[in-house]
Design a protein around this motif. Structure first.
Motif, short mmCIF file in Angstrom:
data_model
loop_
_atom_site.label_atom_id
_atom_site.label_comp_id
_atom_site.label_asym_id
_atom_site.label_seq_id
_atom_site.Cartn_x
_atom_site.Cartn_y
_atom_site.Cartn_z
N ASP A 1 0.88 -1.17 0.00
CA ASP A 1 0.00 0.00 0.00
C ASP A 1 0.91 1.22 0.00
OD1 ASP A 1 -1.97 1.87 0.17
OD2 ASP A 1 -2.91 1.07 1.97
N ASP A 2 1.10 1.77 -1.19
CA ASP A 2 2.09 2.82 -1.38
C ASP A 2 1.46 3.99 -2.13
OD1 ASP A 2 5.18 3.47 -1.49
OD2 ASP A 2 4.39 3.85 -3.51
N PRO A 3 1.82 5.23 -1.77
CA PRO A 3 1.22 6.39 -2.45
C PRO A 3 1.40 6.37 -3.97
CG PRO A 3 2.41 7.07 -0.48
CD PRO A 3 2.72 5.63 -0.69
N GLU A 4 2.52 5.88 -4.45
CA GLU A 4 2.77 5.86 -5.89
C GLU A 4 2.25 4.58 -6.55
OE1 GLU A 4 6.42 6.08 -9.16
OE2 GLU A 4 6.82 6.32 -7.01
N VAL A 5 2.57 3.46 -5.95
CA VAL A 5 2.20 2.17 -6.53
C VAL A 5 0.72 1.87 -6.35
CG1 VAL A 5 2.63 -0.33 -6.42
CG2 VAL A 5 4.53 1.28 -6.21
N GLY A 6 0.14 2.38 -5.26
CA GLY A 6 -1.26 2.09 -4.94
C GLY A 6 -1.36 0.93 -3.99
N ALA A 7 -2.58 0.45 -3.79
CA ALA A 7 -2.83 -0.65 -2.85
C ALA A 7 -2.95 -1.96 -3.61
CB ALA A 7 -4.10 -0.38 -2.04
N ASP A 8 -2.53 -3.02 -2.98
CA ASP A 8 -2.63 -4.36 -3.53
C ASP A 8 -4.10 -4.65 -3.88
OD1 ASP A 8 -2.63 -7.07 -4.06
OD2 ASP A 8 -1.75 -7.67 -2.15
N PRO A 9 -4.42 -4.92 -5.16
CA PRO A 9 -5.81 -5.09 -5.56
C PRO A 9 -6.33 -6.52 -5.51
CG PRO A 9 -4.46 -5.03 -7.51
CD PRO A 9 -3.51 -4.90 -6.33
N GLN A 10 -5.49 -7.47 -5.07
CA GLN A 10 -5.94 -8.86 -5.08
C GLN A 10 -7.12 -9.08 -4.15
OE1 GLN A 10 -2.99 -11.97 -4.35
NE2 GLN A 10 -3.29 -12.52 -6.49
N VAL A 11 -7.94 -10.08 -4.48
CA VAL A 11 -9.05 -10.47 -3.62
C VAL A 11 -8.84 -11.92 -3.19
CG1 VAL A 11 -10.66 -8.88 -4.69
CG2 VAL A 11 -10.46 -11.20 -5.61
N GLY A 12 -9.47 -12.29 -2.07
CA GLY A 12 -9.27 -13.62 -1.52
C GLY A 12 -10.53 -14.42 -1.30
N HIS A 13 -11.66 -13.95 -1.85
CA HIS A 13 -12.92 -14.67 -1.68
C HIS A 13 -13.80 -14.42 -2.89
CE1 HIS A 13 -16.77 -15.99 0.02
NE2 HIS A 13 -16.06 -16.60 0.97
#
Length: 442
Positions: free
Chosen positions: A241-253
């Motif tokens: 979760d980084d200001p430039e890269v963004g947040a991890d968009p993966q889902v787990g359900h």
């Protein structure tokens, strides 16, 4: 179930919530039938291992490999830099690739009785120093390819050994179930590659499943990026979760399954669902992951019950069938992520494209996407669009795992998706002009 389109438009034009409803209800007759099927599939897995063992004994020695140096070009395979049996070269990327492929081949040979990716001892070819500041690694059907990263967001892609194991596992998948690289079968392709990557990492660290951190690509980001890794199999969506890269968009359900045209139908996004199922299964089975749940996943992959277009439910059923005494634990692991083994999920229709001309680059090992839109008339790109977008040869081209895929969408027309290695000169130029610096990450 929630759908989320990764386009940068204010709101998706069309979404679809695929049904994942009641739990499967088995009567006594159905249970008996399922048990018979389970035993048959488990036996197939045993027979497949036996056949692979014969192949290994026939080869007699570990497969040979060659690491090539592309010299920052995109010409493959490049110049041979180190072969199996040779000492370190002093080139960090070359030597990391050599160490990684040795360890990966050893794991498949010793723990799964599989010699090389084809099961028959095929030589392995690797290329490092691919491209200039190239932020990716991929398997192209012949070659394992690794970029050096841009030094700003990404480190070199040979640094985490599990990246190499991930790409090699794509080659194994191609030679076994050959899972189609799109939608749920594509997410399974990505997930199975992560499974064996994590198994290798834990094997090298001498860990059992309960001791592993379950991170994929730890160290792939530069220290300045707020990230633990690229993916977290135990907790999808929390790796960075980084200001430039963004947040991890993966889902787990399955409740959060992402419906999108990007990333070959979300193969890196939705792979978090089967990833978490494997993590739960590995903990429940116990012991070393490669010897427990890893063996089960491998038996499912080679056992003949997984078609190329398998969805999550189909693959889950194959793992339950291959699990033997651990069948209940594996079944429960899938149910915890919303997947009922054996129950097919209807493929979700893709959102209809909109806008003017939209160019998107998605996929890659990181599974990130970037996109931009332009007004065709105002931009003066009309002739280039005609030459690039309507090429019949560009449509329905099969992507290779972890390669970038470019999607060209003109309002009112179906999107045209082109794997990186099949871009025409006009398509590459159109992408370059539209995806200028400052393009938004999506």
């Amino acid at each position: 179930m929630t759908s989320r389109d990764t386009h940068s438009a204010p709101a998706p034009r069309c979404t679809f919530i695929p049904p994942w409803l009641a739990e499967r209800v088995d009567g006594p007759e159905a249970a008996a039938r399922d048990e018979a099927v389970r035993r048959l599939r488990a036996q197939r897995g045993v027979e497949a291992r036996a056949a692979s063992t014969v192949a290994v004994e026939g080869v007699g020695v570990a497969p040979v490999w060659t690491v090539h140096d592309a010299g920052s070009s995109t010409r493959l395979p490049g110049t041979p830099a180190r072969r199996s049996g040779e000492p370190d070269t002093g080139d960090v990327a070359v030597d990391e690739a050599a160490t990684g492929i040795e360890a990966t081949l050893q794991m498949f040979l010793e723990d799964l009785a599989r010699s090389s990716h084809d099961g028959a001892g095929a030589p392995v070819s690797l290329t490092v120093h691919y491209g200039s500041d190239y932020n990716n690694a991929f398997w192209d059907g012949t070659q394992l390819v690794f970029g050096d990263g841009d030094g700003r967001v990404f480190e070199r892609f040979t640094k985490p050994v599990d990246v190499l194991a991930h790409e090699f596992s794509h080659a194994v998948i191609e030679h076994t179930a050959d899972l189609t690289y799109r939608g749920q079968s594509g997410a399974l392709n990505e997930s199975v590659a992560d499974v064996f990557a994590s198994c290798l990492k834990q094997r090298l660290l001498g860990q059992e499943a309960a001791d592993g951190d379950w991170l994929i690509g730890e160290g792939i980001f530069m220290p300045s990026v707020q990230a633990r890794a690229l993916r977290d199999m135990a907790a999808p969506g929390t790796a960075y979760d980084d200001p430039e890269v963004g947040a991890d968009p993966q889902v787990g359900h399955m409740d959060d399954y992402i419906v999108t045209t990007a990333d070959n139908g979300g193969v890196h996004l939705n792979s978090g669902i089967p990833n978490r199922a494997f993590h739960l299964a590995a903990l429940a089975v116990g012991g070393r992951a490669i010897e427990g749940a890893g063996r089960i996943w491998y038996d499912a992959l080679v056992g003949g019950a997984v078609p190329r277009g398998a969805d999550f439910g189909t693959f889950a059923a194959a793992t339950v069938a291959a699990a033997g005494e651990h069948a209940d634990a594996v079944r429960d692991a899938w149910r915890q992520v919303g997947v009922e083994p054996g129950r097919a999920s209807a493929p979700a229709p893709e959102p209809q494209p909109g806008g003017r001309l939209r160019v998107e680059r998605s996929g890659g090992f990181a599974g990130r996407s970037e996109a931009a839109e332009v007004d065709v008339e105002a931009s003066g790109l009309g002739p280039l669009v005609s030459a690039a977008v309507w090429s019949a040869a560009a449509k329905d081209a099969r992507p290779h795992p972890d390669m970038f895929v470019y999607t060209f969408t003109v309002e009112g027309h179906e999107p045209v998706r082109v794997p990186e290695h099949l871009l025409t000169d006009s398509q590459a130029e159109l992408a370059r002009q539209v995806l200028r610096p400052g393009t938004s990450e999506v």
